[in-house]
Write an enzyme that holds these catalytic residues in place. Structure first.
Site, PDB file in Angstrom:
ATOM      1  N   GLU A   1       0.880  -1.184   0.000  1.00  0.00           N
ATOM      2  CA  GLU A   1       0.000   0.000   0.000  1.00  0.00           C
ATOM      3  C   GLU A   1       0.906   1.219   0.000  1.00  0.00           C
ATOM      4  O   GLU A   1       1.638   1.452   0.960  1.00  0.00           O
ATOM      5  CB  GLU A   1      -0.918  -0.010   1.221  1.00  0.00           C
ATOM      6  CG  GLU A   1      -1.920  -1.157   1.227  1.00  0.00           C
ATOM      7  CD  GLU A   1      -2.898  -1.122   0.071  1.00  0.00           C
ATOM      8  OE1 GLU A   1      -3.089  -0.048  -0.527  1.00  0.00           O
ATOM      9  OE2 GLU A   1      -3.457  -2.182  -0.249  1.00  0.00           O
TER      10      GLU A   1
ATOM     11  N   CYS B   1      -2.480   8.593   3.642  1.00  0.00           N
ATOM     12  CA  CYS B   1      -2.288   8.283   2.214  1.00  0.00           C
ATOM     13  C   CYS B   1      -3.471   8.716   1.370  1.00  0.00           C
ATOM     14  O   CYS B   1      -3.320   9.007   0.193  1.00  0.00           O
ATOM     15  CB  CYS B   1      -2.033   6.793   2.051  1.00  0.00           C
ATOM     16  SG  CYS B   1      -3.321   5.785   2.799  1.00  0.00           S
TER      17      CYS B   1
HETATM   18  P1  NAD Z   1       8.825   4.757   3.957  1.00  0.00           P
HETATM   19  O1  NAD Z   1       8.642   3.991   2.696  1.00  0.00           O
HETATM   20  O2  NAD Z   1       9.931   5.727   4.044  1.00  0.00           O
HETATM   21  O3  NAD Z   1       9.008   3.783   5.202  1.00  0.00           O
HETATM   22  C1  NAD Z   1       8.049   2.790   5.530  1.00  0.00           C
HETATM   23  C2  NAD Z   1       8.727   1.670   6.279  1.00  0.00           C
HETATM   24  O4  NAD Z   1       9.618   0.992   5.398  1.00  0.00           O
HETATM   25  C3  NAD Z   1       9.556   2.105   7.479  1.00  0.00           C
HETATM   26  O5  NAD Z   1       9.362   1.173   8.513  1.00  0.00           O
HETATM   27  C4  NAD Z   1      10.972   2.062   6.938  1.00  0.00           C
HETATM   28  O6  NAD Z   1      11.953   1.869   7.924  1.00  0.00           O
HETATM   29  C5  NAD Z   1      10.906   0.863   6.012  1.00  0.00           C
HETATM   30  N1  NAD Z   1      11.875   0.839   4.923  1.00  0.00           N
HETATM   31  C6  NAD Z   1      12.415   1.894   4.265  1.00  0.00           C
HETATM   32  N2  NAD Z   1      13.248   1.457   3.288  1.00  0.00           N
HETATM   33  C7  NAD Z   1      13.225   0.101   3.332  1.00  0.00           C
HETATM   34  C8  NAD Z   1      13.887  -0.931   2.583  1.00  0.00           C
HETATM   35  N3  NAD Z   1      14.704  -0.641   1.572  1.00  0.00           N
HETATM   36  N4  NAD Z   1      13.637  -2.216   2.915  1.00  0.00           N
HETATM   37  C9  NAD Z   1      12.790  -2.522   3.911  1.00  0.00           C
HETATM   38  N5  NAD Z   1      12.154  -1.598   4.662  1.00  0.00           N
HETATM   39  C10 NAD Z   1      12.359  -0.293   4.373  1.00  0.00           C
HETATM   40  O7  NAD Z   1       7.403   5.464   4.204  1.00  0.00           O
HETATM   41  P2  NAD Z   1       7.046   6.505   5.344  1.00  0.00           P
HETATM   42  O8  NAD Z   1       7.779   7.770   5.035  1.00  0.00           O
HETATM   43  O9  NAD Z   1       7.195   5.855   6.656  1.00  0.00           O
HETATM   44  O10 NAD Z   1       5.475   6.725   5.095  1.00  0.00           O
HETATM   45  C11 NAD Z   1       4.960   7.679   4.223  1.00  0.00           C
HETATM   46  C12 NAD Z   1       4.514   7.039   2.929  1.00  0.00           C
HETATM   47  O11 NAD Z   1       3.580   6.004   3.199  1.00  0.00           O
HETATM   48  C13 NAD Z   1       3.788   7.990   2.009  1.00  0.00           C
HETATM   49  O12 NAD Z   1       4.246   7.832   0.695  1.00  0.00           O
HETATM   50  C14 NAD Z   1       2.340   7.541   2.100  1.00  0.00           C
HETATM   51  O13 NAD Z   1       1.557   7.850   0.980  1.00  0.00           O
HETATM   52  C15 NAD Z   1       2.478   6.087   2.317  1.00  0.00           C
HETATM   53  N6  NAD Z   1       1.288   5.502   2.942  1.00  0.00           N
HETATM   54  C16 NAD Z   1       0.444   4.738   2.178  1.00  0.00           C
HETATM   55  C17 NAD Z   1      -0.708   4.185   2.747  1.00  0.00           C
HETATM   56  C18 NAD Z   1      -1.651   3.330   1.924  1.00  0.00           C
HETATM   57  O14 NAD Z   1      -2.486   2.641   2.503  1.00  0.00           O
HETATM   58  N7  NAD Z   1      -1.568   3.342   0.604  1.00  0.00           N
HETATM   59  C19 NAD Z   1      -1.000   4.414   4.098  1.00  0.00           C
HETATM   60  C20 NAD Z   1      -0.115   5.184   4.836  1.00  0.00           C
HETATM   61  C21 NAD Z   1       1.030   5.714   4.262  1.00  0.00           C
END
Ligand code: NAD
Length: 493
Positions: free
Chosen positions: A256, A290
């Site tokens: 997501e 999101c």
């Molecule tokens: P992010 O992608 O930076 O991080 C999310 C998670 O992934 C964190 O726990 C992070 O440590 C981990 N992560 C980062 N790089 C990784 C890798 N290479 N391998 C494994 N894990 C890794 O996202 P964020 O900044 O925490 O959240 C914001 C984003 O989330 C926005 O783009 C938002 O739109 C999206 N979001 C989407 C939904 C949905 O349901 N579509 C809901 C909430 C947030």
């Protein structure tokens, strides 16, 4: 300062490597977080496999569904008993108000465990008698078995809720769940681990690893071949990296991701409802949902009226009052995120637009100036290819532009690589049903935003996601379908 350790296979583990979590409210340090090592992740995965699918079936995976449900029900009740600790944890990590955390996060997340346990009982199986080639009689039926170890990687915007939406279905279907909360919001997942530690869930069914993505717990988890599937919420770029990692070993993903969601406001819309709804959809949680609306397209005959009213509202939003008991916004989650949103705000003038409201960082004259606040911002006058119109801000920002007819409104909404959500504002029910399927998104709200049954399907198009989640879909993702076929002897043809 609190110290947050990893919870691995029933034990709390300190790490030689720690990092400091600071408050986005005032920039002060609030917790020392122990970053999980590759060895800790390995131990979590190894023990998780033992108890879920094991070499034979694992202790948790082979437990009858009704017995697992009883454990999850009890876990949900224990979480509800700790709801104020969960609220306190998310308020500390995110800087949001108690009103928001109590109304939309804490208890709502805790109740998901019971809800998923109950939903699992409604997963009916299929069966059919048949006659095969050669005349023999047969019968098949389907079952669902645990997949094994599910990596649950969540973002910071609604920390406990996002994690619960992953962990609850994974556990109830007999898997082991390894939770990797965001480095920005490690606290509420730690409370969840404390509650699980006291519950009847066998050791190893749930582990929690703290840390970052690349070169840290996130990557240790996605590169570990003992993890069978990943359920991830976060940025589209991260989703792509996780999908690549999961391809090595052909593990499944449910992603997501981000959005650049449009609201379509038609000429017959009831403007009081629109203004109330778009205020929430653009600015709730400081725009860090999101589904938030970052683009509003308004029929030209109502454009000035809408811009005037949303501008007035944006200028009056309560910012940075944790005790405020009504709609209000807190800070962005971190200084890094504040920089990113501010950089995008700065492109508005460069790309030919202007702000009707906001556009910068508020000054408080107190400790909040050390935080990561941003003004609720309404921009107008930008071309459709402007960076502010194209890139996800994930902050309290809105660009407003006029349209002349329905087809143009739909085309503008679809002019993005994302495909998460839209809001259609019209009093014409036929138009609502006509427009919704033409917008390439997973969720269309009509005259509303985020009134959401958390068990409803959550799908996405384009760069907003891969695979579906929510209710039954999450239960199906967290389990492996199996068909059992048997031959019937002596049955009537
Ligand atoms: P992010 O992608 O930076 O991080 C999310 C998670 O992934 C964190 O726990 C992070 O440590 C981990 N992560 C980062 N790089 C990784 C890798 N290479 N391998 C494994 N894990 C890794 O996202 P964020 O900044 O925490 O959240 C914001 C984003 O989330 C926005 O783009 C938002 O739109 C999206 N979001 C989407 C939904 C949905 O349901 N579509 C809901 C909430 C947030």
């Amino acid at each position: 300062m609190r110290e947050l350790k990893n919870y691995i296979a029933g034990r709390w583990m300190a790490s030689p490597k720690t990092f400091t979590k600071t408050s986005p409210f005032d920039g002060k340090p609030i917790a020392t977080v122990h970053e999980a090592t590759a060895e800790m992740v390995d131990e979590a995965v190894t023990k998780g496999r033992d108890v879920s699918v094991g070499k034979c079936a694992g202790e948790w995976g082979r437990k009858p569904l009704k017995e697992r449900i009883a454990v999850i029900h009890d876990l949900g009740d224990r979480l509800l008993a700790r709801v104020e600790d969960l609220v306190e944890a998310d308020v500390a990590d995110t800087g949001r108000s108690y009103w928001q955390a109590r109304t939309f996060d804490g208890a709502r997340a805790a109740r998901l465990f019971r809800a998923y346990a109950d939903a699992a009982l409604t997963l009916e199986e299929r069966s059919m008698a048949f006659q095969g080639e050669g005349g023999f009689q047969g019968m098949w039926y389907t079952t669902r078995r645990p997949k094994g170890v599910i990596g649950c990687i969540s973002p910071w915007n609604v920390p406990l809720l996002m994690m619960s939406m992953k962990v609850a279905p994974a556990l109830v279907m007999g898997n082991a769940a390894i939770a990797k909360p965001s480095e920005e919001t490690p606290s509420s997942c730690t409370v969840l681990a404390e509650v699980i530690a006291e519950s009847d869930l066998p050791d190893g069914v749930f582990s929690m690893v703290h840390g970052f993505g690349v070169g840290s717990a996130g990557e240790f988890l996605t590169s570990h071949q003992g993890v069978d599937a990943f359920t991830f919420t976060g940025e589209s770029g991260t989703g792509s990296a996780i999908m690549k990692a999961a391809a090595n070993g052909l593990r499944e993903v449910s992603l997501e991701l981000g959005g650049k969601n449009a609201a379509l406001i038609f000429d017959d819309a009831e403007m009081d409802r629109v203004v109330e709804g778009v205020t929430r959809s653009a600015f709730f949680n400081c725009g860090q949902i999101c589904f938030c609306t970052e683009r509003a397209y308004v029929h030209r005959t109502r454009y000035d009226e809408f811009v005037g009213r949303i501008t007035d509202v944006a200028k009056g939003i309560v910012i940075g009052d944790k005790g405020h008991n009504g709609f209000n916004i807190g800070p962005l989650v971190s200084k890094g995120h504040q920089d990113k949103v501010k950089d995008l705000l700065d492109t508005v003038a460069e790309d030919g637009g202007e702000f009707a409201a906001g556009g910068g960082i508020p000054a408080f004259g107190d400790e909040r100036d050390g935080g990561s606040f941003i003004q609720p911002s309404v921009a107008v006058g930008l071309p459709e290819d402007a960076r502010f119109v194209k890139q996800e801000a994930f902050g309290p920002v809105l660009h407003v532009a006029p349209f002349d007819d329905e087809d143009q409104a739909i085309a503008l909404a679809n002019d993005t690589g994302y495909g998460l959500a839209t809001c259609i504002w019209t009093e014409n029910i036929n138009r609502a049903h006509r427009v919704a399927p033409q917008v390439r998104v997973g969720h269309a709200w009509v005259n509303s935003w985020q009134i959401r049954d958390l068990l409803s399907p959550l799908a996405a198009a384009g760069a907003s996601g891969v695979g579906d989640q929510g209710g039954r879909l999450s239960l199906e993702f967290c389990s492996q379908p199996q068909t059992v076929t048997l031959r019937l002897f002596g049955a009537n043809p």
